[in-house]
Design a protein around this motif. Structure first.
Motif, mmCIF file in Angstrom:
data_model
loop_
_atom_site.group_PDB
_atom_site.id
_atom_site.type_symbol
_atom_site.label_atom_id
_atom_site.label_comp_id
_atom_site.label_asym_id
_atom_site.label_seq_id
_atom_site.Cartn_x
_atom_site.Cartn_y
_atom_site.Cartn_z
ATOM 1 N N GLU A 1 0.687 19.371 -3.610
ATOM 2 C CA GLU A 1 0.712 18.056 -3.620
ATOM 3 C C GLU A 1 0.232 17.545 -2.377
ATOM 4 O OE1 GLU A 1 4.065 16.824 -6.754
ATOM 5 O OE2 GLU A 1 4.750 17.478 -4.762
ATOM 6 N N CYS A 2 0.279 16.110 -2.184
ATOM 7 C CA CYS A 2 -0.145 15.385 -0.870
ATOM 8 C C CYS A 2 0.925 14.309 -0.648
ATOM 9 C CB CYS A 2 -1.669 14.928 -0.946
ATOM 10 S SG CYS A 2 -1.896 13.519 -2.046
ATOM 11 N N ALA A 3 0.964 13.881 0.665
ATOM 12 C CA ALA A 3 1.870 12.849 1.002
ATOM 13 C C ALA A 3 1.392 11.543 0.364
ATOM 14 C CB ALA A 3 2.000 12.807 2.392
ATOM 15 N N GLY A 4 2.269 10.595 0.554
ATOM 16 C CA GLY A 4 1.770 9.223 -0.075
ATOM 17 C C GLY A 4 2.615 8.206 0.312
ATOM 18 N N PRO A 5 2.235 6.882 0.320
ATOM 19 C CA PRO A 5 2.779 5.823 0.768
ATOM 20 C C PRO A 5 4.158 5.734 0.162
ATOM 21 C CG PRO A 5 1.143 4.950 -0.590
ATOM 22 C CD PRO A 5 1.088 6.561 -0.632
ATOM 23 N N THR A 6 5.275 5.141 1.107
ATOM 24 C CA THR A 6 6.714 5.331 0.427
ATOM 25 C C THR A 6 7.070 3.739 0.133
ATOM 26 O OG1 THR A 6 7.814 5.270 2.725
ATOM 27 C CG2 THR A 6 7.399 7.430 1.850
ATOM 28 N N PHE A 7 6.560 2.601 0.783
ATOM 29 C CA PHE A 7 6.742 1.194 0.536
ATOM 30 C C PHE A 7 8.309 1.078 0.863
ATOM 31 C CE2 PHE A 7 2.607 1.820 -1.800
ATOM 32 C CZ PHE A 7 2.287 0.806 -1.505
ATOM 33 N N GLU A 8 8.765 1.373 2.012
ATOM 34 C CA GLU A 8 10.106 1.322 2.131
ATOM 35 C C GLU A 8 10.346 0.260 3.464
ATOM 36 O OE1 GLU A 8 12.767 5.142 1.686
ATOM 37 O OE2 GLU A 8 10.664 5.672 2.670
ATOM 38 N N TYR A 9 11.344 -0.127 3.685
ATOM 39 C CA TYR A 9 11.613 -1.309 4.798
ATOM 40 C C TYR A 9 12.040 -0.256 5.895
ATOM 41 C CZ TYR A 9 13.531 -4.890 7.836
ATOM 42 O OH TYR A 9 13.566 -5.890 8.830
ATOM 43 N N VAL A 10 11.023 -0.908 7.228
ATOM 44 C CA VAL A 10 11.352 -0.463 8.445
ATOM 45 C C VAL A 10 11.313 -1.496 9.200
ATOM 46 C CG1 VAL A 10 10.300 1.805 8.267
ATOM 47 C CG2 VAL A 10 9.040 -0.204 9.175
ATOM 48 N N LEU B 1 -3.365 -1.881 4.919
ATOM 49 C CA LEU B 1 -2.380 -1.115 4.360
ATOM 50 C C LEU B 1 -3.037 0.067 3.456
ATOM 51 C CD1 LEU B 1 0.768 -1.401 3.568
ATOM 52 C CD2 LEU B 1 -0.127 -2.471 1.530
ATOM 53 N N LYS B 2 -4.267 -0.089 3.151
ATOM 54 C CA LYS B 2 -5.173 1.001 2.340
ATOM 55 C C LYS B 2 -5.376 2.148 3.241
ATOM 56 C CE LYS B 2 -9.540 1.713 -0.187
ATOM 57 N NZ LYS B 2 -10.704 1.110 -0.691
ATOM 58 N N TYR B 3 -5.875 1.712 4.575
ATOM 59 C CA TYR B 3 -6.486 2.897 5.391
ATOM 60 C C TYR B 3 -5.199 3.744 5.850
ATOM 61 C CZ TYR B 3 -10.623 0.074 5.741
ATOM 62 O OH TYR B 3 -11.848 -0.680 5.092
ATOM 63 N N LYS B 4 -4.130 2.956 5.979
ATOM 64 C CA LYS B 4 -2.802 3.539 6.280
ATOM 65 C C LYS B 4 -2.336 4.705 5.149
ATOM 66 C CE LYS B 4 -2.061 1.935 10.517
ATOM 67 N NZ LYS B 4 -2.152 2.886 11.655
ATOM 68 N N ALA B 5 -2.573 4.095 4.236
ATOM 69 C CA ALA B 5 -2.080 4.912 2.763
ATOM 70 C C ALA B 5 -3.234 5.957 2.711
ATOM 71 C CB ALA B 5 -2.242 4.210 1.419
ATOM 72 N N LEU C 1 -3.957 2.892 -7.564
ATOM 73 C CA LEU C 1 -5.228 2.609 -7.023
ATOM 74 C C LEU C 1 -5.621 3.274 -5.844
ATOM 75 C CD1 LEU C 1 -7.719 0.296 -6.892
ATOM 76 C CD2 LEU C 1 -6.423 -0.968 -5.403
ATOM 77 N N TYR C 2 -4.870 3.332 -4.924
ATOM 78 C CA TYR C 2 -5.045 4.169 -3.552
ATOM 79 C C TYR C 2 -5.253 5.661 -4.156
ATOM 80 C CZ TYR C 2 -3.288 0.218 -0.987
ATOM 81 O OH TYR C 2 -3.012 -0.879 -0.418
ATOM 82 N N THR C 3 -4.674 6.438 -5.025
ATOM 83 C CA THR C 3 -4.914 7.597 -5.213
ATOM 84 C C THR C 3 -6.068 8.012 -6.214
ATOM 85 O OG1 THR C 3 -3.582 7.384 -7.406
ATOM 86 C CG2 THR C 3 -2.562 8.292 -5.058
ATOM 87 N N ILE C 4 -7.005 7.006 -6.415
ATOM 88 C CA ILE C 4 -8.252 7.170 -7.096
ATOM 89 C C ILE C 4 -9.308 7.520 -5.854
ATOM 90 C CG2 ILE C 4 -10.303 6.248 -8.131
ATOM 91 C CD1 ILE C 4 -8.311 4.224 -9.551
ATOM 92 N N LYS C 5 -9.728 8.677 -6.051
ATOM 93 C CA LYS C 5 -10.692 9.053 -5.077
ATOM 94 C C LYS C 5 -12.091 8.187 -5.177
ATOM 95 C CE LYS C 5 -9.259 13.815 -4.389
ATOM 96 N NZ LYS C 5 -9.704 15.195 -4.395
ATOM 97 N N GLU C 6 -12.680 7.970 -3.841
ATOM 98 C CA GLU C 6 -13.934 7.305 -3.621
ATOM 99 C C GLU C 6 -14.917 7.604 -4.586
ATOM 100 O OE1 GLU C 6 -15.849 4.260 -1.480
ATOM 101 O OE2 GLU C 6 -13.777 4.726 -1.319
#
Length: 418
Positions: free
Chosen positions: A407-416, A391-395, A98-103
């Motif tokens: 390529e571009c960076a992306g969200p990693t969905f890891e524990y911190v 979460l979306k804005y941070k992604a 979802l997040y990688t779909i451009k506006e």
């Protein structure tokens, strides 16, 4: 149990679509139909339909093993905790799509994926309701229902619960991955949600999420009957109801007895892969006339067409081809996110690493909020869900950072730690 297995107290939950009249139709016929009528097919779906004239079938655990899989109340609780991780494991992949779909692009596809994400979060809550319902309050007093650190998957990952979906010959074993919106991602989504074929050969694994939940349902039924006073001894105050989140995209029901647990399981499976050969559910979202189970929503994106009222499905889901209104699917109007990104990938760029950490802090806060809600503070659920916007804005901040290799960076969905 037969076809009344799910949601016997809610017979209108699913709208039956006309069954296929000839289930012996060959794969070549279907492949020909796709070639003649549709411009896009996914690699895995095409491979599933290809090779010979025999109907495609999935392998399934023997029914007697499904019915007897759960051995004790402790095992049942363990399976429900696994179900929590199972539902969670699907959310980050869908969000990456979802997040990688451009506006401004892929409007229909984005709406379909978004509706699935909302319902997967609902499924986590329903599983939590069942787990709370069969857990002695004395054993969890003052405790959280689950451990957020332990429940977060490490991608790529097999589906939790010993679920092993069938893949075409020559393909590697299935793993859930974090991918940009693409044909490959839609193949993954469809494999996750794909219904099982009850007439298929047997194996020792669960072949679908629905079959795993069937084992849970049988465990609930059998143990409840065998236990004096029943197993539904949980604290009703730990239950989430529809009043706690009005925008659930489905039906949140409290669970205090077996019948209510069966309704909850029916909701989960019905929204995911459909029930007993159905395509449609009775929910309406985004102004659509019919709301389809997740598998069929992903099929609509794969083929760039909506289902129509005359489309068919009956225990042969890979042949359920949408023939309704076409819509535009652009595989190029997408952020070219690195597959399965990790925080360690960003260690050479402190600023990028910090943005990944900030994203994961919001992600962990979201899960903490859900955990708080299902651990005795149900009014906190809506507060936790609203974190999704942040979460979306941070992604998007991550997706707008190039990595220098196209390529571009992306969200990693890891524990911190927070």
């Amino acid at each position: 149990m037969g076809n009344k297995f799910f949601q016997e107290n809610n017979p209108n939950r699913q709208k039956l679509i006309k069954p296929l009249t000839d289930t012996s139709i060959g794969a070549d016929d279907i492949t020909s139909f796709i070639a003649e009528n549709l411009e896009t097919t996914s690699a895995i779906n095409a491979a599933l339909l290809k090779s010979d004239s025999k109907p495609f079938s999935l392998k399934a655990m023997p029914q007697k093993d499904v019915e007897s899989y759960i051995k004790s109340i402790d095992h049942l609780q363990e399976c429900l905790r696994t179900a929590l991780q199972l539902e969670l494991s699907t959310i980050p992949p869908y969000l990456c799509g979802l997040y990688t779909i451009k506006e401004g692009s892929n409007v229909e596809a984005g709406a379909l994926i978004r509706s699935v994400v909302v319902e997967e979060m609902l499924h986590m809550v329903l599983v939590a309701n069942i787990l709370n319902a069969i857990t002695d309050p004395k054993t969890i007093e003052g405790k959280k229902l689950f451990d957020v650190k332990k429940i977060i998957p490490n991608y790529p990952t097999p589906l939790p619960g010993g679920i092993v979906p069938e893949v075409p010959k020559g393909f590697p074993p299935f793993e859930v991955q974090l991918l940009k919106f693409s044909r490959e991602a839609l193949d993954e989504f469809s494999t996750i949600e794909r219904p099982s074929d009850p007439k298929a050969p047997i194996t020792k694994h669960f072949d679908s999420i629905g079959q795993f939940y069937e084992a849970i349902r049988y465990g609930l039924l059998r143990l409840n009957k065998a236990t004096p006073g029943g197993i539904f001894i949980g604290d009703p105050k730990r239950q989430i109801g529809p009043e706690h989140y009005y925008g659930s995209g489905g039906k949140i029901n409290k669970v205090t007895n077996y019948d209510e647990a069966e309704i909850a399981i029916g909701e989960i499976v019905g929204q995911g892969e459909g029930i007993d050969g159905t395509i449609a559910t009775d929910h309406v979202m985004f102004g659509e006339d019919i709301e389809y189970a997740h598998y069929f929503k992903f099929q609509e994106i794969c083929y760039g067409r909506m289902y129509s009222a005359n489309d068919t499905n009956f225990q042969m889901p890979v042949r359920s081809i949408p023939t309704g209104r076409p819509f535009t699917v652009s595989w190029s109007s997408v952020y070219n996110m690195k597959a399965n990104p990790k925080m360690k990938d960003y260690e050479g760029n402190p600023e990028l690493l910090q943005k990944a950490i900030e994203f994961n802090k919001v992600y962990v806060a979201l899960l903490n909020g859900i955990n708080d809600a299902v651990s005795g503070d149900p009014d906190l659920l809506i507060k936790g869900i609203t974190v999704m916007y942040e979460l979306k804005y941070k992604a998007l901040e991550l997706l707008n950072i190039p990595l220098g290799n196209g390529e571009c960076a992306g969200p990693t969905f890891e524990y911190v730690d927070l």
